[in-house]
Design an enzyme around this catalytic site. Structure first.
Site, PDB file in Angstrom:
ATOM      1  N   THR A 207     -26.855  38.431 -11.405  1.00  0.00           N
ATOM      2  CA  THR A 207     -26.581  37.501 -12.492  1.00  0.00           C
ATOM      3  C   THR A 207     -27.355  36.202 -12.288  1.00  0.00           C
ATOM      4  OG1 THR A 207     -24.664  36.547 -11.348  1.00  0.00           O
ATOM      5  CG2 THR A 207     -24.248  38.395 -12.849  1.00  0.00           C
ATOM      6  N   ASN A 209     -26.885  32.277 -12.543  1.00  0.00           N
ATOM      7  CA  ASN A 209     -25.827  31.273 -12.543  1.00  0.00           C
ATOM      8  C   ASN A 209     -26.318  30.064 -13.339  1.00  0.00           C
ATOM      9  OD1 ASN A 209     -23.146  30.663 -11.330  1.00  0.00           O
ATOM     10  ND2 ASN A 209     -24.251  28.906 -10.517  1.00  0.00           N
ATOM     11  N   GLU A 256     -22.033  32.832 -15.632  1.00  0.00           N
ATOM     12  CA  GLU A 256     -22.999  33.776 -15.075  1.00  0.00           C
ATOM     13  C   GLU A 256     -23.411  34.786 -16.138  1.00  0.00           C
ATOM     14  OE1 GLU A 256     -22.527  34.573 -10.527  1.00  0.00           O
ATOM     15  OE2 GLU A 256     -20.550  34.804 -11.451  1.00  0.00           O
TER      16      GLU A 256
END
Length: 321
Positions: A207, A209, A256
């Site tokens: 992911t 952030n 995220e």
């Protein structure tokens, strides 16, 4: 699109213009009605279409403890206004001294003398001047024969009045789909990709952030999204999680985004995330295996929603003003 950082700076550059006035936070469908009217009036006479807005938002100056989170950053607002086809935007600095101007000072000083406006376009509930003493009736009286005042009625969608406050209400509740309908586009969160804890990679679902610049952040939960970032060509579907990761005992809220089918290095890059639909609320799972299984189900659902998107395209914007 020309940008002027005050009425004084714009003086002499916009003679005979048609000007729309307001905060235009979010540039929603109601705002677009004012803009379209302003453009039509200006271009019919071969003049410039102008928007007069204020920075910061007056509520942040007059009652900061009650000021609502802004739907869009200033760079995003300017990008949306340019896409709407305006010729110029005047960003008037707003402070307590400016808030103390009388209705007459605003109309005669800023609109008639400063901007040399021939047409003024406002919403039906427009107020101005010290203590909000001015309204559309006062505006027309003060403008006299020097400028024509055009009042735009409320715009509704499925019987609901379009307003920035209603959009904020929807987004804060996680109801991003109805917010999209009032905006005429998805709700966009702008920010920068920053290092996270790296848990996504350890479970095979990397992911990005995101540290938001946008003040308004949707409720915790999992969302179907689209994202565009610096260094990444085009717009990509994804799934976003907003929350504190209760399964891992984390307390700090994060945003995220997992992008489908691409895994670029986006650290330090600007990113724009368009929220299409909330899939579920935040939940605690028994452990990583149950969490991963649910995330994979979320991804499949988000992938189908993102693939069906047929709205306007978008890209990242810079930070600051």
């Amino acid at each position: 699109m020309e940008i002027y950082r005050s009425v004084a700076e714009a003086h002499g550059h916009l003679p005979g213009c048609a000007v729309a006035i307001g905060n235009f936070d979010g540039v929603h469908l109601g705002h677009r009605r004012l803009i379209d009217t302003t453009r039509a009036l200006a271009h019919a006479g071969g003049r410039k279409s102008v928007l007069l807005t204020f920075e910061p938002h007056p509520a942040q100056v007059l009652s900061p403890q009650y000021a609502p989170p802004r739907i869009a950053t200033l760079p995003r607002k300017l990008q949306l206004l340019e896409e709407a086809g305006l010729d110029a935007v005047v960003i008037q600095p707003f402070d307590r001294a400016y808030a103390g101007h009388s209705p007459e000072e605003f109309v005669r000083g800023d609109l008639i003398e400063g901007l040399q406006a021939a047409d003024v376009v406002v919403g039906h509930d427009f107020t101005f001047g010290k203590g909000r003493a001015g309204n559309v009736t006062v505006l027309a009286a003060l403008a006299g024969d020097d400028a024509r005042v055009h009042t735009i009625p409320a715009v509704t969608v499925e019987g609901l009045v379009v307003s920035s406050s209603k959009i904020r209400e929807f987004v804060l509740a996680g109801r991003v789909a109805p917010a999209c309908r009032l905006l005429g586009r998805p709700f966009l969160l702008d920010g920068k990709v920053v290092p996270g804890r790296g848990r996504g990679r350890t479970i095979g679902i990397p992911t990005a952030n995101v540290a938001p610049d946008t003040e308004l952040v949707p409720a915790t939960g999992v969302y179907a999204v689209l994202a565009a970032a610096e260094g990444l060509e085009g717009v990509h579907g994804g799934a976003a999680n907003i929350g504190v990761k209760p399964t891992f005992g984390q307390e700090e809220q994060t945003v995220e985004v997992h992008l489908f089918d691409v895994s670029p290095d986006l650290y330090g890059k600007r990113i724009a995330v368009a929220f299409l639909e909330r899939l579920r609320g935040e939940a605690r799972f028994s452990g990583p295996e149950e969490l991963v299984a649910q995330i994979r189900r979320d991804i499949e659902q988000a992938r189908a929603i993102a693939a069906s998107y047929a709205g306007p395209r978008f890209g990242p914007v810079g930070e600051g003003a």
